[in-house]
Design an enzyme around this catalytic site. Structure first.
Site, PDB file in Angstrom:
ATOM      1  CB  CYS A 242      -5.107   3.911   0.111  1.00 34.14           C
ATOM      2  SG  CYS A 242      -6.410   3.350   1.246  1.00 34.14           S
TER       3      CYS A 242
ATOM      4  CG  HIS B 279      -1.519   2.173   4.194  1.00 33.76           C
ATOM      5  ND1 HIS B 279      -1.419   3.236   3.325  1.00 33.76           N
ATOM      6  CD2 HIS B 279      -2.690   1.802   3.901  1.00 33.76           C
ATOM      7  CE1 HIS B 279      -2.502   3.363   2.661  1.00 33.76           C
ATOM      8  NE2 HIS B 279      -3.447   2.505   3.224  1.00 33.76           N
ATOM      9  CD  GLU B 280      -3.616  -1.901   4.719  1.00 30.05           C
ATOM     10  OE1 GLU B 280      -4.680  -1.906   5.025  1.00 30.05           O
ATOM     11  OE2 GLU B 280      -3.008  -1.636   3.601  1.00 30.05           O
TER      12      GLU B 280
ATOM     13  CG  HIS C 214      -7.308   2.025   6.542  1.00 28.26           C
ATOM     14  ND1 HIS C 214      -7.899   2.902   5.912  1.00 28.26           N
ATOM     15  CD2 HIS C 214      -6.238   1.419   5.715  1.00 28.26           C
ATOM     16  CE1 HIS C 214      -7.318   2.996   4.648  1.00 28.26           C
ATOM     17  NE2 HIS C 214      -6.328   2.276   4.364  1.00 28.26           N
TER      18      HIS C 214
HETATM   19 NI    NI Z   1      -5.278   1.815   2.750  1.00 25.16          NI
END
Ligand code: NI
Length: 178
Positions: free
Chosen positions: A100, A142-143, A146
């Site tokens: 990341c 993953h995105e 966030h």
């Molecule tokens: Ni990330």
């Protein structure tokens, strides 16, 4: 070019629940996406979420081009996804290495749903809906994490599989920060 500083883990702004985008095709939204694109390209990232540049809006971008140096990396089409919704298609999970831009120089093995449907809107308010699996599904999860204040280390189950990229992959087979 507007390359923005990327916030690093420990910055409380990465822990916020981001707000949905309410207005589409505005100069402000297009400017945000340009900044995100410039920043991701500058850092060779696979994806970037608006909170990583300090903007608490539900906007992510991602995309991975085929790279002859990394033949095992699957191509992911470049996508801008706003107000995303993820629905796993079944309970299957798989482990995979992640990095990341907010956790530079490190890698960890993270379990993710193998198959999912994601939907959302593009910058003009057009609906996007796709069913994906494998690496594409991993990048999206993953995105989108966030946007809910979740960084990948929070999902690691086996901390023996978390460390500095250079130590984990001394042969240089994995490079970059995301
Ligand atoms: Ni990330």
């Amino acid at each position: 070019m507007s390359v923005c500083p990327v916030l690093r883990m420990g910055d409380p702004r990465l822990l916020r629940i981001s707000r949905p985008v309410a207005r589409f095709d505005t100069p402000e939204l297009h400017a945000l996406i340009r900044d995100m694109e410039d920043t991701m390209a500058h850092l060779n990232g696979a994806g970037l979420a608006a909170p990583q540049i300090g903007v608490d809006l539900r906007v992510v971008i991602f995309g991975v081009a085929a790279n002859p140096r990394y033949p095992d990396v699957e191509e992911v089409p470049y996508t801008v996804l706003i107000n995303p919704v993820i629905e796993p298609l079944d309970e299957d999970e798989e482990d995979g290495w992640e990095g990341c831009l907010s956790v530079p120089g490190m890698r960890g093995v993270v379990p993710r749903f193998t198959r999912l449907r994601y939907s959302g809107l593009d910058p003009f308010g057009n609906r996007i809906e796709r069913e994906v699996s494998g690496f594409h599904a991993r990048v999206v999860q993953h995105e989108c994490d966030h946007l809910d204040g979740i960084l990948y280390p929070m999902r690691i189950r086996d901390f023996r599989l978390f460390g500095f990229t250079e130590e984990l992959f001394p042969d240089g087979s994995v490079a970059g920060d995301d």
